[in-house]
Write a protein that holds these residues in place. Structure first.
Motif, PDB file in Angstrom:
ATOM      1  N   UNK A  81       0.801  -1.215   0.000  1.00  0.00           N
ATOM      2  CA  UNK A  81       0.000   0.000   0.000  1.00  0.00           C
ATOM      3  C   UNK A  81       0.835   1.266   0.000  1.00  0.00           C
ATOM      4  N   UNK A 173      -6.096   2.556   4.704  1.00  0.00           N
ATOM      5  CA  UNK A 173      -4.755   3.147   4.607  1.00  0.00           C
ATOM      6  C   UNK A 173      -4.230   3.615   5.957  1.00  0.00           C
ATOM      7  N   UNK A 381     -11.460  -1.296  -5.017  1.00  0.00           N
ATOM      8  CA  UNK A 381     -10.830   0.003  -5.085  1.00  0.00           C
ATOM      9  C   UNK A 381      -9.952   0.212  -3.854  1.00  0.00           C
ATOM     10  N   UNK A 382      -8.648   0.245  -4.053  1.00  0.00           N
ATOM     11  CA  UNK A 382      -7.768   0.403  -2.903  1.00  0.00           C
ATOM     12  C   UNK A 382      -7.066   1.749  -2.859  1.00  0.00           C
ATOM     13  N   UNK A 383      -7.535   2.682  -3.684  1.00  0.00           N
ATOM     14  CA  UNK A 383      -6.892   3.990  -3.632  1.00  0.00           C
ATOM     15  C   UNK A 383      -7.243   4.657  -2.309  1.00  0.00           C
ATOM     16  N   UNK A 384      -6.521   5.706  -1.989  1.00  0.00           N
ATOM     17  CA  UNK A 384      -6.846   6.434  -0.756  1.00  0.00           C
ATOM     18  C   UNK A 384      -8.312   6.826  -0.808  1.00  0.00           C
ATOM     19  N   UNK A 386     -11.436   8.507  -1.363  1.00  0.00           N
ATOM     20  CA  UNK A 386     -11.661   9.821  -1.940  1.00  0.00           C
ATOM     21  C   UNK A 386     -13.028  10.324  -1.513  1.00  0.00           C
TER      22      UNK A 386
ATOM     23  N   UNK B 257      -0.238   6.948  -4.462  1.00  0.00           N
ATOM     24  CA  UNK B 257      -1.629   6.758  -4.847  1.00  0.00           C
ATOM     25  C   UNK B 257      -2.173   7.917  -5.669  1.00  0.00           C
ATOM     26  N   UNK B 260      -3.222   7.475  -9.446  1.00  0.00           N
ATOM     27  CA  UNK B 260      -4.438   6.683  -9.548  1.00  0.00           C
ATOM     28  C   UNK B 260      -5.665   7.506  -9.202  1.00  0.00           C
ATOM     29  N   UNK B 261      -5.503   8.295  -8.127  1.00  0.00           N
ATOM     30  CA  UNK B 261      -6.624   9.067  -7.649  1.00  0.00           C
ATOM     31  C   UNK B 261      -7.040  10.098  -8.696  1.00  0.00           C
ATOM     32  N   UNK B 264      -8.830   8.473 -11.496  1.00  0.00           N
ATOM     33  CA  UNK B 264     -10.173   8.104 -11.107  1.00  0.00           C
ATOM     34  C   UNK B 264     -11.116   9.299 -11.107  1.00  0.00           C
TER      35      UNK B 264
END
Ligand code: SF4
Ligand code: SF4
Lengths: 402, 278
Positions: A81, A173, A381-384, A386, B257, B260-261, B264
């Protein structure tokens, strides 16, 4: 369903288990009996401990060794991560399960070893920040909670609880970062334990860098455990083959390991005080420990070993062995004054074997009933986190109204 | 910990002159009586010599060690009174997770049995091997000499110092050290020219004068640096490490990240508000 029926279902289920699993259940049962003996007759009767050797197998293995062996969760969490090597993601879950089990059993081991386990909470009330034991016990409590939260993900998935799942995703996270920081602290503080044993721990192991060494070698142990675990669950439990991912891990491992070895030798020759080679038995143990870590570096440096599942696992086993020997050297053999000796009693061994068996048993059972290996990163979805509403796209509409 | 206590010179200390000890073991008896410790069933010659009991234990907070040696062709005895050293900066107090040990401002290091969780770290840490454990009990605690704190608080001397007719002097630490040096200067042929406890473990509240070298009597070799400093040099870094690791990993993940963010968000903007499409 009546109670009798439930029992019947459980009995039938257990009957269907492989004999190995039944054997594990037997070992765990034996350990439970042995612990009962400890609480009835006391530590003196159950163990071979005495006033000159107050810490034995239960501290050396169940705490000092088991904690680094459970380090895979935080190491992998950070690699995947934070360093964003995302393809290793499928390994994270089994690592978290291992970590959670490992730490829960560390707590069990500690409670058996304490004279007054019912007062365990005292550490939270009477703070003594000068004590590494205070720090480690706070960390272990905090970290077991973190691991539990991380472990809830597969549980919620299994039962289709979408709301908590989404919440867990949101804090994922922060949890990973928290896990890595807490682990850094207590993995190293286990080394700090022995800094106070100035004239007791043999100079082959005593040096001021002990905490740092403990931390780095814990990461190596963690990665190796993941390798071994994934290889074995592929072989024996029909879980998906993670070979390719393990190859990537096998590239990282020798780098960290060489760093550890360099640090180890530096601290030994530059920072240790006193006669190093005065006791042949200890010298042999030291050589064993170092060789068990040098060989895997040499092995994993070769591409063909990294690509070969068996040889890769062998190298990982060697690392685990090396780290285990190191922890025993520090906490047991190196602490024995010349002329004294300690070996665990029968009951002490039964308990420790039972704890190892419990670990494997619970892992097998959890892998059987919960989705810890069938977890595919592409769909999640493993992004921070949002915007809160976006995280559940792939899971249908259930959670949307919450 | 020992924060309330910095001026160790004013602490009460034992000066134990082993050359004046006759091996009568009155101190052992007084200690048992004052602390109401059970007797131990022992046999002679189970230890290293004439001493009895063979070791300190949960029932024995102090004991006289006997050592025979030859002087001018005659057999002689030398003695060593083993007990808690009441260190200026006690290792036991620094490692105890619940702070059960306290270095009192009077000098003695006390133990609070109601706090102890029985982890035995104090036993591992004490360089003199003093804290002992109640091995026979299902829920054991630690036992050790408390320097008769309850007596000292009331202005009395500890039980052993009261009983002893010749060897034990009790008073402020700086005075005890001066007295010891005076005795060495007055009879240099009689004494070893060193004090045990003046610097051991950073200084202790028990100071020994002997005729024979310390190691021959069974005194332990102990570092001169206060033991808590060995762990503290690592432990003091803890908050810093926690913050460093935490913030650098957070920062790192924010960067890794980010791409990617952004991608998205871009996608979301294109497709309008996503969740409703589901
Ligand atoms: S001698 Fe041991 S038990 Fe006594 S104060 Fe010093 S460290 Fe503590
Ligand atoms: S055994 Fe008791 S007194 Fe000793 S370190 Fe542990 S909690 Fe403190």
């Amino acid at each position: 369903m009546t109670a009798a029926k439930i029992t019947q279902v459980v009995v039938d289920e257990v009957k269907g288990y492989h004999n190995f699993v039944k054997f594990l259940i037997f070992l765990v049962g034996a350990a439970a009996l042995a612990s009962a003996i400890r609480f009835i007759f006391g530590l003196g009767v159950t163990t071979n401990l005495n006033d000159t050797f107050p810490w034995g197998l239960w501290i050396s293995f169940d705490v000092v060794t088991a904690v680094p062996l459970a380090a895979g969760a935080f190491t992998l969490g950070a690699i995947v991560h934070c360093f964003h090597i995302k393809k290793l993601e499928p390994l994270v879950r089994p690592a978290i399960v291992t970590g959670f089990l490992g730490y829960s059993l560390v707590c069990v081991g500690l409670l058996l070893d304490l004279g007054q386990p019912q007062r365990g909470w005292h550490t939270m009330v009477y703070w003594n920040p000068h004590s590494p034991m205070f720090e480690v016990s706070m960390c272990i409590m905090a970290y077991t909670t973190v691991l539990f939260l991380e472990f809830l993900s597969p549980v919620c998935e299994k039962f289709g609880y979408h709301v908590p799942l989404r919440l867990l995703r949101t804090i994922e996270m922060p949890l990973v970062v928290l896990a890595a920081s807490i682990s850094t602290l207590h993995q190293s503080s286990l080394g700090t334990f022995f800094l106070i044993a100035v004239d007791k721990l043999h100079p082959l192991w005593y040096n001021p860098l002990l905490p740092l060494l403990f931390w780095v070698s814990a990461m190596c142990a963690g990665m190796s455990i993941i390798t071994v675990e994934a290889t074995m669950s592929h072989k024996y439990m029909g879980q998906p083959d993670e070979g390719e991912l393990l190859e990537t891990l096998a590239k990282i491992l020798p780098c960290v390991l060489s760093f550890y070895l360099a640090l180890r030798l530096f601290s030994l020759f530059a920072l240790s005080e006193g006669a190093l080679w005065d006791r042949p038995g200890l010298t042999a143990l030291f050589v064993l420990e170092i060789v068990a870590l040098v060989v895997p570096v040499l092995m994993l440096a070769q591409k063909k070993v990294r690509e070969n599942g068996r040889q890769r696992a062998t190298a990982a086993w060697l690392v685990i062995f090396g780290v285990v020997v190191n922890r025993f050297n520090v906490s047991m053999f190196g602490m024995e004054a010349p002329g004294t000796s300690y070996y665990p009693s029968f009951l002490e061994s039964v308990v420790t074997i039972g704890i190892i068996a419990a670990h494997i048993l619970f892992f097998v059972l959890i892998a059987k009933y919960f989705p810890i290996f069938e977890h595919h990163p592409e769909t999640v979805d493993y992004s921070l986190p949002d915007h809160f509403h976006k995280t559940d796209n792939n899971h249908g509409h259930v959670g949307n109204e919450a | 910990m020992s924060s309330e206590n910095k001026d160790f010179g004013k602490n009460k200390a034992f000066l134990i002159d082993m050359t004046k000890c006759t091996g009568c073991r009155g101190c052992q008896v007084a200690c048992k009586q004052w602390n109401q410790l059970d007797a131990e069933k022992t046999k002679f010659f189970t230890g290293e010599g004439y001493q009895n009991p063979p070791l300190m234990s949960e029932y024995t907070f102090t004991r006289i060690k006997f050592r025979d040696y030859e002087k001018n062709g005659q057999n002689e005895f030398a003695f060593y009174k083993e007990m808690c050293m009441h260190c200026n900066e006690p290792a036991c107090a620094s490692v105890c997770p619940v702070g059960a040990f306290v270095k009192t401002k009077e000098g003695p290091v006390t133990y609070d049995a109601k706090r102890c969780i029985g982890c035995r770290f104090c036993m591992v840490a004490c360089p003199f091997g003093v804290p002992k454990y109640e091995w026979s009990k299902a829920f054991p605690l630690v036992r050790k000499c408390t320097g008769c704190y309850s007596r000292v608080k009331e202005g009395k001397k500890p039980a052993c110092a009261t009983t002893c007719v010749s060897a034990i002097t009790y008073g402020p630490r700086e005075e005890m050290i001066k007295e010891a040096e005076k005795r060495i200067a007055a009879r240099p042929e009689k004494y070893l020219k060193k004090l045990y406890g003046a610097e051991e473990a950073g200084g202790t509240s028990v100071i020994y004068l002997t005729a024979l070298p310390f190691d021959e009597l069974g005194f332990k070799h102990v570092t001169k640096r206060p033991l808590p400093s060995y762990t503290w040099q690592a432990l003091r870094l803890v908050p810093g490490i926690f913050l460093t690791v935490g913030s650098s990993l957070s920062l790192l993940s924010w960067f890794t990240h980010r791409k990617e963010r952004i991608a998205k968000e871009e996608e979301m903007r294109k497709s309008g508000s996503a969740p409703k499409e589901g």
